[in-house]
Scaffold this motif. Structure first.
Motif, PDB file in Angstrom:
ATOM      1  N   ASP A  30      51.511   8.494 -19.483  1.00 56.05           N
ATOM      2  CA  ASP A  30      50.343   7.615 -19.571  1.00 56.05           C
ATOM      3  C   ASP A  30      49.356   8.169 -20.587  1.00 56.05           C
ATOM      4  O   ASP A  30      49.248   9.375 -20.771  1.00 56.05           O
ATOM      5  N   GLU A  31      48.644   7.274 -21.242  1.00 58.31           N
ATOM      6  CA  GLU A  31      47.648   7.682 -22.235  1.00 58.31           C
ATOM      7  C   GLU A  31      46.271   7.769 -21.588  1.00 58.31           C
ATOM      8  O   GLU A  31      45.846   6.869 -20.872  1.00 58.31           O
ATOM      9  N   LEU A  32      45.589   8.876 -21.832  1.00 54.20           N
ATOM     10  CA  LEU A  32      44.221   9.064 -21.374  1.00 54.20           C
ATOM     11  C   LEU A  32      43.325   9.220 -22.593  1.00 54.20           C
ATOM     12  O   LEU A  32      43.791   9.541 -23.676  1.00 54.20           O
ATOM     13  N   ILE A  33      42.047   8.993 -22.400  1.00 54.06           N
ATOM     14  CA  ILE A  33      41.091   9.106 -23.493  1.00 54.06           C
ATOM     15  C   ILE A  33      40.165  10.270 -23.214  1.00 54.06           C
ATOM     16  O   ILE A  33      39.557  10.346 -22.150  1.00 54.06           O
ATOM     17  N   LEU A  34      40.081  11.184 -24.171  1.00 57.99           N
ATOM     18  CA  LEU A  34      39.213  12.344 -24.067  1.00 57.99           C
ATOM     19  C   LEU A  34      37.922  12.020 -24.795  1.00 57.99           C
ATOM     20  O   LEU A  34      37.936  11.595 -25.942  1.00 57.99           O
ATOM     21  N   HIS A  35      36.801  12.197 -24.116  1.00 56.47           N
ATOM     22  CA  HIS A  35      35.500  11.814 -24.663  1.00 56.47           C
ATOM     23  C   HIS A  35      34.524  12.977 -24.498  1.00 56.47           C
ATOM     24  O   HIS A  35      34.463  13.586 -23.435  1.00 56.47           O
ATOM     25  N   MET A  36      33.816  13.305 -25.568  1.00 56.45           N
ATOM     26  CA  MET A  36      32.794  14.350 -25.510  1.00 56.45           C
ATOM     27  C   MET A  36      31.430  13.692 -25.473  1.00 56.45           C
ATOM     28  O   MET A  36      31.150  12.788 -26.265  1.00 56.45           O
ATOM     29  N   GLU A  37      30.591  14.129 -24.543  1.00 57.25           N
ATOM     30  CA  GLU A  37      29.236  13.606 -24.444  1.00 57.25           C
ATOM     31  C   GLU A  37      28.332  14.680 -23.862  1.00 57.25           C
ATOM     32  O   GLU A  37      28.621  15.228 -22.800  1.00 57.25           O
ATOM     33  N   LEU A  43      37.639  12.953 -19.258  1.00 60.59           N
ATOM     34  CA  LEU A  43      39.009  12.490 -19.418  1.00 60.59           C
ATOM     35  C   LEU A  43      39.109  11.187 -18.644  1.00 60.59           C
ATOM     36  O   LEU A  43      38.955  11.162 -17.419  1.00 60.59           O
ATOM     37  N   LEU A  44      39.340  10.083 -19.367  1.00 64.79           N
ATOM     38  CA  LEU A  44      39.271   8.757 -18.773  1.00 64.79           C
ATOM     39  C   LEU A  44      40.577   7.994 -18.943  1.00 64.79           C
ATOM     40  O   LEU A  44      41.255   8.135 -19.964  1.00 64.79           O
ATOM     41  N   THR A  45      40.879   7.161 -17.951  1.00 64.28           N
ATOM     42  CA  THR A  45      41.961   6.211 -18.143  1.00 64.28           C
ATOM     43  C   THR A  45      41.420   5.115 -19.050  1.00 64.28           C
ATOM     44  O   THR A  45      40.211   5.016 -19.287  1.00 64.28           O
ATOM     45  N   ARG A  46      42.289   4.276 -19.576  1.00 67.81           N
ATOM     46  CA  ARG A  46      41.852   3.204 -20.464  1.00 67.81           C
ATOM     47  C   ARG A  46      40.860   2.279 -19.734  1.00 67.81           C
ATOM     48  O   ARG A  46      39.838   1.895 -20.297  1.00 67.81           O
ATOM     49  N   LEU A  47      41.151   1.920 -18.487  1.00 71.83           N
ATOM     50  CA  LEU A  47      40.240   1.049 -17.732  1.00 71.83           C
ATOM     51  C   LEU A  47      38.899   1.722 -17.483  1.00 71.83           C
ATOM     52  O   LEU A  47      37.850   1.083 -17.558  1.00 71.83           O
ATOM     53  N   GLN A  48      38.917   3.019 -17.204  1.00 70.04           N
ATOM     54  CA  GLN A  48      37.665   3.749 -17.013  1.00 70.04           C
ATOM     55  C   GLN A  48      36.861   3.784 -18.308  1.00 70.04           C
ATOM     56  O   GLN A  48      35.642   3.654 -18.286  1.00 70.04           O
TER      57      GLN A  48
END
Length: 84
Positions: A30-37, A43-48
């Motif tokens: 599964d693909e997750l999205i890593l986001h820096m803030e 670390l988010l799922t696509r829906l998140q």
């Protein structure tokens, strides 16, 4: 489970504990999205990620009865055209 220590291995890999993967509903491949803030890593799922962006953008929403940004833009362009 809200916290779990993880180690960064060769190539920057980390292992997401099974309880976390199960709670998120993610599986191998599964693909997750890593986001820096604010110096934090999310670390988010696509829906998140979609929900997160919608939440962030909600501050820019306007009540259509009070204000229409597209109508304002059209009026601004009309004024500019008249001034030319």
């Amino acid at each position: 489970m809200k916290k779990a220590p993880v180690k960064i291995s060769e190539g920057g890999r980390i292992v997401i504990p099974a309880e976390f993967r199960k709670a998120l509903g993610v599986d191998v491949g599964d693909e997750l999205i890593l986001h820096m803030e604010n110096d934090k890593m999310l670390l988010l799922t696509r829906l998140q990620a979609i929900a997160y962006v919608q939440e962030q953008m909600s501050a820019y929403r306007t009540n259509s009865k009070e204000r229409s940004l597209s109508d304002e833009l059209i009026e601004e362009r009309k004024r500019e055209a008249q001034d030319e």
